[in-house]
Design a protein around this motif. Structure first.
Motif, short mmCIF file in Angstrom:
data_model
loop_
_atom_site.label_atom_id
_atom_site.label_comp_id
_atom_site.label_asym_id
_atom_site.label_seq_id
_atom_site.Cartn_x
_atom_site.Cartn_y
_atom_site.Cartn_z
N LYS A 131 0.84 -1.20 0.00
CA LYS A 131 0.00 0.00 0.00
C LYS A 131 0.87 1.25 0.00
CE LYS A 131 -3.50 2.73 0.55
NZ LYS A 131 -3.69 3.49 -0.64
N THR B 47 -5.20 4.46 -8.02
CA THR B 47 -5.21 3.28 -8.87
C THR B 47 -4.39 3.56 -10.12
OG1 THR B 47 -7.25 4.06 -9.91
CG2 THR B 47 -7.48 2.54 -8.07
N TYR C 116 1.15 6.56 -7.96
CA TYR C 116 0.29 5.40 -8.21
C TYR C 116 0.68 4.26 -7.27
CZ TYR C 116 -1.13 7.80 -12.43
OH TYR C 116 -1.62 8.71 -13.31
N SER C 117 -0.29 3.42 -7.00
CA SER C 117 -0.08 2.23 -6.18
C SER C 117 0.14 1.05 -7.12
CB SER C 117 -1.32 1.97 -5.33
OG SER C 117 -0.99 1.75 -4.02
N PRO D 87 -0.37 -2.58 -8.21
CA PRO D 87 -1.34 -3.63 -7.89
C PRO D 87 -0.74 -5.03 -7.84
CG PRO D 87 -1.55 -3.03 -10.18
CD PRO D 87 -0.53 -2.10 -9.59
#
Length: 119
Positions: free
Chosen positions: A52, A58, A68-69, A71
């Protein structure tokens, strides 16, 4: 940064040690499988927490978003959850077979039954 900001990592440590304690100290195989499940869950929480990014959005290109993270850790945890369920299913199936063969799922009783078979 305060200690409270790392509450998820403290939860991971508590869950990990609880699962490990259950696997090591219990003689009942069902309790060992439950301990393994708790340990696996703590690892999942660890990877999700590490993946995180605070303030991250997203990974969809939009204007005004700079952070941005990733995924990928979350996707890998989905795969690990499936593997964890399969591991639990195989462990429970083996426990059923051991119960049919030895009449018990306790480690000490199985060791005693094997010792009786040798003599």
């Amino acid at each position: 940064m305060t200690l409270l900001s790392f509450i998820n990592y403290w939860a991971v440590i508590v869950l990990m040690m609880t699962g490990y304690y259950c696997m090591i100290t219990r003689g009942n195989m069902i309790k060992k499988v439950i301990g393994l499940g708790i340990f696996q869950t703590s690892v999942f929480i660890l990877f999700i927490s590490a993946g995180k990014v605070i303030g991250g959005a997203t990974p969809v290109l939009r204007e005004g978003i700079e952070r941005y993270s990733n995924p990928l850790p979350h996707v890998l945890i989905l795969t690990a959850i499936v593997v964890g369920i399969a591991t639990t299913a195989v462990a429970l199936a083996l426990t059923v077979r051991i119960r049919e063969a030895y009449g018990s799922i306790d480690d000490d009783a199985i060791d005693a039954a094997e010792e009786d078979d040798r003599v």
